[in-house]
Write a protein that holds these residues in place. Sequence first.
Motif, PDB file in Angstrom:
ATOM      1  N   SER A 193       0.830  -1.208   0.000  1.00 28.68           N
ATOM      2  CA  SER A 193       0.000   0.000   0.000  1.00 28.68           C
ATOM      3  C   SER A 193       0.864   1.257   0.000  1.00 28.68           C
ATOM      4  CB  SER A 193      -0.924  -0.005   1.226  1.00 28.68           C
ATOM      5  OG  SER A 193      -1.837  -1.086   1.173  1.00 28.68           O
ATOM      6  N   PHE A 194       1.975   1.236   0.740  1.00 29.69           N
ATOM      7  CA  PHE A 194       2.868   2.388   0.745  1.00 29.69           C
ATOM      8  C   PHE A 194       3.504   2.590  -0.626  1.00 29.69           C
ATOM      9  CE2 PHE A 194       3.637   1.081   5.415  1.00 29.69           C
ATOM     10  CZ  PHE A 194       2.467   1.710   5.804  1.00 29.69           C
ATOM     11  N   VAL A 195       3.802   1.498  -1.301  1.00 32.04           N
ATOM     12  CA  VAL A 195       4.359   1.606  -2.653  1.00 32.04           C
ATOM     13  C   VAL A 195       3.332   2.232  -3.584  1.00 32.04           C
ATOM     14  CG1 VAL A 195       5.158   0.286  -4.659  1.00 32.04           C
ATOM     15  CG2 VAL A 195       6.002  -0.282  -2.369  1.00 32.04           C
ATOM     16  N   ASN A 196       2.070   1.810  -3.467  1.00 37.12           N
ATOM     17  CA  ASN A 196       1.022   2.409  -4.291  1.00 37.12           C
ATOM     18  C   ASN A 196       0.867   3.903  -4.003  1.00 37.12           C
ATOM     19  OD1 ASN A 196       0.356  -0.011  -5.553  1.00 37.12           O
ATOM     20  ND2 ASN A 196      -1.196  -0.543  -4.036  1.00 37.12           N
ATOM     21  N   ALA A 197       1.024   4.286  -2.748  1.00 42.14           N
ATOM     22  CA  ALA A 197       0.805   5.679  -2.357  1.00 42.14           C
ATOM     23  C   ALA A 197       1.986   6.579  -2.694  1.00 42.14           C
ATOM     24  CB  ALA A 197       0.512   5.760  -0.862  1.00 42.14           C
ATOM     25  N   TYR A 198       3.226   6.068  -2.528  1.00 43.05           N
ATOM     26  CA  TYR A 198       4.391   6.946  -2.608  1.00 43.05           C
ATOM     27  C   TYR A 198       5.336   6.654  -3.774  1.00 43.05           C
ATOM     28  CZ  TYR A 198       2.948   8.051   2.148  1.00 43.05           C
ATOM     29  OH  TYR A 198       2.225   8.440   3.249  1.00 43.05           O
ATOM     30  N   ASP A 199       5.222   5.464  -4.392  1.00 45.04           N
ATOM     31  CA  ASP A 199       6.122   5.091  -5.489  1.00 45.04           C
ATOM     32  C   ASP A 199       7.588   5.268  -5.096  1.00 45.04           C
ATOM     33  OD1 ASP A 199       6.939   4.235  -8.000  1.00 45.04           O
ATOM     34  OD2 ASP A 199       6.816   6.246  -8.874  1.00 45.04           O
ATOM     35  N   PRO A 200       8.031   4.625  -4.007  1.00 50.68           N
ATOM     36  CA  PRO A 200       9.402   4.831  -3.533  1.00 50.68           C
ATOM     37  C   PRO A 200      10.430   4.103  -4.389  1.00 50.68           C
ATOM     38  CG  PRO A 200       8.344   3.146  -2.228  1.00 50.68           C
ATOM     39  CD  PRO A 200       7.286   3.669  -3.165  1.00 50.68           C
ATOM     40  N   ASP A 201      11.674   4.563  -4.311  1.00 49.52           N
ATOM     41  CA  ASP A 201      12.777   3.837  -4.919  1.00 49.52           C
ATOM     42  C   ASP A 201      13.084   2.569  -4.132  1.00 49.52           C
ATOM     43  OD1 ASP A 201      13.774   5.827  -6.973  1.00 49.52           O
ATOM     44  OD2 ASP A 201      13.852   7.050  -5.168  1.00 49.52           O
ATOM     45  N   ILE A 202      12.916   2.655  -2.819  1.00 47.64           N
ATOM     46  CA  ILE A 202      13.298   1.551  -1.944  1.00 47.64           C
ATOM     47  C   ILE A 202      12.483   1.614  -0.666  1.00 47.64           C
ATOM     48  CG2 ILE A 202      15.150   2.859  -0.799  1.00 47.64           C
ATOM     49  CD1 ILE A 202      16.837   0.261  -0.884  1.00 47.64           C
ATOM     50  N   VAL A 203      12.172   0.441  -0.125  1.00 45.36           N
ATOM     51  CA  VAL A 203      11.519   0.319   1.177  1.00 45.36           C
ATOM     52  C   VAL A 203      12.511  -0.380   2.097  1.00 45.36           C
ATOM     53  CG1 VAL A 203       9.589  -0.620   2.501  1.00 45.36           C
ATOM     54  CG2 VAL A 203       9.226   0.176   0.149  1.00 45.36           C
ATOM     55  N   ILE A 204      12.779   0.230   3.253  1.00 45.72           N
ATOM     56  CA  ILE A 204      13.781  -0.284   4.187  1.00 45.72           C
ATOM     57  C   ILE A 204      13.075  -0.714   5.468  1.00 45.72           C
ATOM     58  CG2 ILE A 204      15.869   0.251   5.487  1.00 45.72           C
ATOM     59  CD1 ILE A 204      16.417   2.470   3.415  1.00 45.72           C
ATOM     60  N   VAL A 205      13.398  -1.908   5.938  1.00 44.93           N
ATOM     61  CA  VAL A 205      12.789  -2.437   7.160  1.00 44.93           C
ATOM     62  C   VAL A 205      13.872  -2.569   8.226  1.00 44.93           C
ATOM     63  CG1 VAL A 205      11.482  -4.320   8.203  1.00 44.93           C
ATOM     64  CG2 VAL A 205      11.071  -3.696   5.808  1.00 44.93           C
ATOM     65  N   GLY A 206      13.670  -1.877   9.345  1.00 45.87           N
ATOM     66  CA  GLY A 206      14.599  -1.948  10.467  1.00 45.87           C
ATOM     67  C   GLY A 206      13.882  -2.372  11.727  1.00 45.87           C
ATOM     68  N   GLY A 207      14.533  -2.219  12.880  1.00 46.10           N
ATOM     69  CA  GLY A 207      13.953  -2.613  14.146  1.00 46.10           C
ATOM     70  C   GLY A 207      14.280  -4.055  14.501  1.00 46.10           C
ATOM     71  N   GLY A 208      13.909  -4.454  15.710  1.00 44.97           N
ATOM     72  CA  GLY A 208      14.267  -5.763  16.224  1.00 44.97           C
ATOM     73  C   GLY A 208      13.750  -6.919  15.401  1.00 44.97           C
TER      74      GLY A 208
END
Length: 396
Positions: free
Chosen positions: A307-322
């Motif tokens: 959904s975030f990709v549909n909304a923002y069209d990012p170059d990259i999605v990064i997942v952090g945290g534990g």
Amino acid sequence: MLAVDLGGTRVRVASVASDGRILSQADARTLAADGPEAIVRQILELAAVVANVAVADAGVTNAAVANAEVVTPPEQPEQADPPERSEPAEWSAPRATLKTRSEQEGHSQQRVTLKPLAVGVAAPGPLDPRTGVVFDTPNLVGWRDFPLRTALSEAFGLPVHVHNDANLAAYGEAKAGAGRGRNLVVYLTVSTGVGGGIVRAGRIEAGANGLAGELGHVIVKAGGPRCNFGHAGCLEALASGTAIARAARARMAGSGRETAGGEGGIAQIVGGDLSARDVALAAGQGDPIAWAIMQEAATMLGLAIGSFVNAYDPDIVIVGGGVSESWDLIAETVRKSAGEVVMAPERRHFEIVRAQLGDAAGIVGAGLWAWENELGQEFGHSHNAGHPRSSGSPVA
């Protein structure tokens, strides 16, 4: 720059160079129950340690700091006319320096006092980054409408720049981590809760009131479990470390602790209260219940990312945290789930990657945020008026 990463469990202070390198750092357990004034004093004490470091070969490295211990310097003889100090009095309260392992072994050192230009603060929200006022935070007592920027600026005698911790972690990854060189970065930190941030062309997308980027509270399952803010079915309630542990406890209660997961299952592996780390460990060891729980969380995370990709069209999605520490267990499901909801066919091959900076993302982002503000590149102006700087010492 001096950087502060204020969390509900630990508070970290570091000196951060303009390229995101951590020059020195110190941390302590957060005095979460003692009110904001106690934490401000705690930050000052950690800053005093960070600002005076023993430097081998005229350079400070993370390794040197990792091998450091706090030592009390010997008492100095009184001087007839002691020189005046330009630093605020609070800075001299903790009489301590860092002594590196190489110094303990007798190698020659140069002692350098770092003179910060400003302070960047990653703080739990919600907060207003323009005023530096923390509206409230459930993990810190007495912080409703606390003017954090004003309190720290008065204490340090320096300009202070405050932003939401997840936004600054996103900023750190975008500037110095996995998103370096990308135009539009979406970042998610999946840990006890789920936070996020969006960085476009090197700038945090803060929204009209500085509150944008609460990606963990996007609804992914209507009528689902509630998060601590009371939102039913949001990403945080379904994919956070807290949600993973809660789902495991519910499965164990439903099937019976003795039979949960069968031979070698969750109950046998951890034997007591469950955490998300325990569930991931059990999943990696082949426990079917733990594996199913991790994949359910990964599916929810992937749906949100799509959904975030549909909304923002990012170059990259990064997942952090534990939870990202178990990336090998969940990456395939996250990518598959996200790809199923992305609209444009060519976007099915967008990048979803694990964060590079780990738990340093927030402190690096806070330091770089201060650098950007002092250079006048955020909000169209700088905040350095009325704070003279001394020369002749290294700056950070």
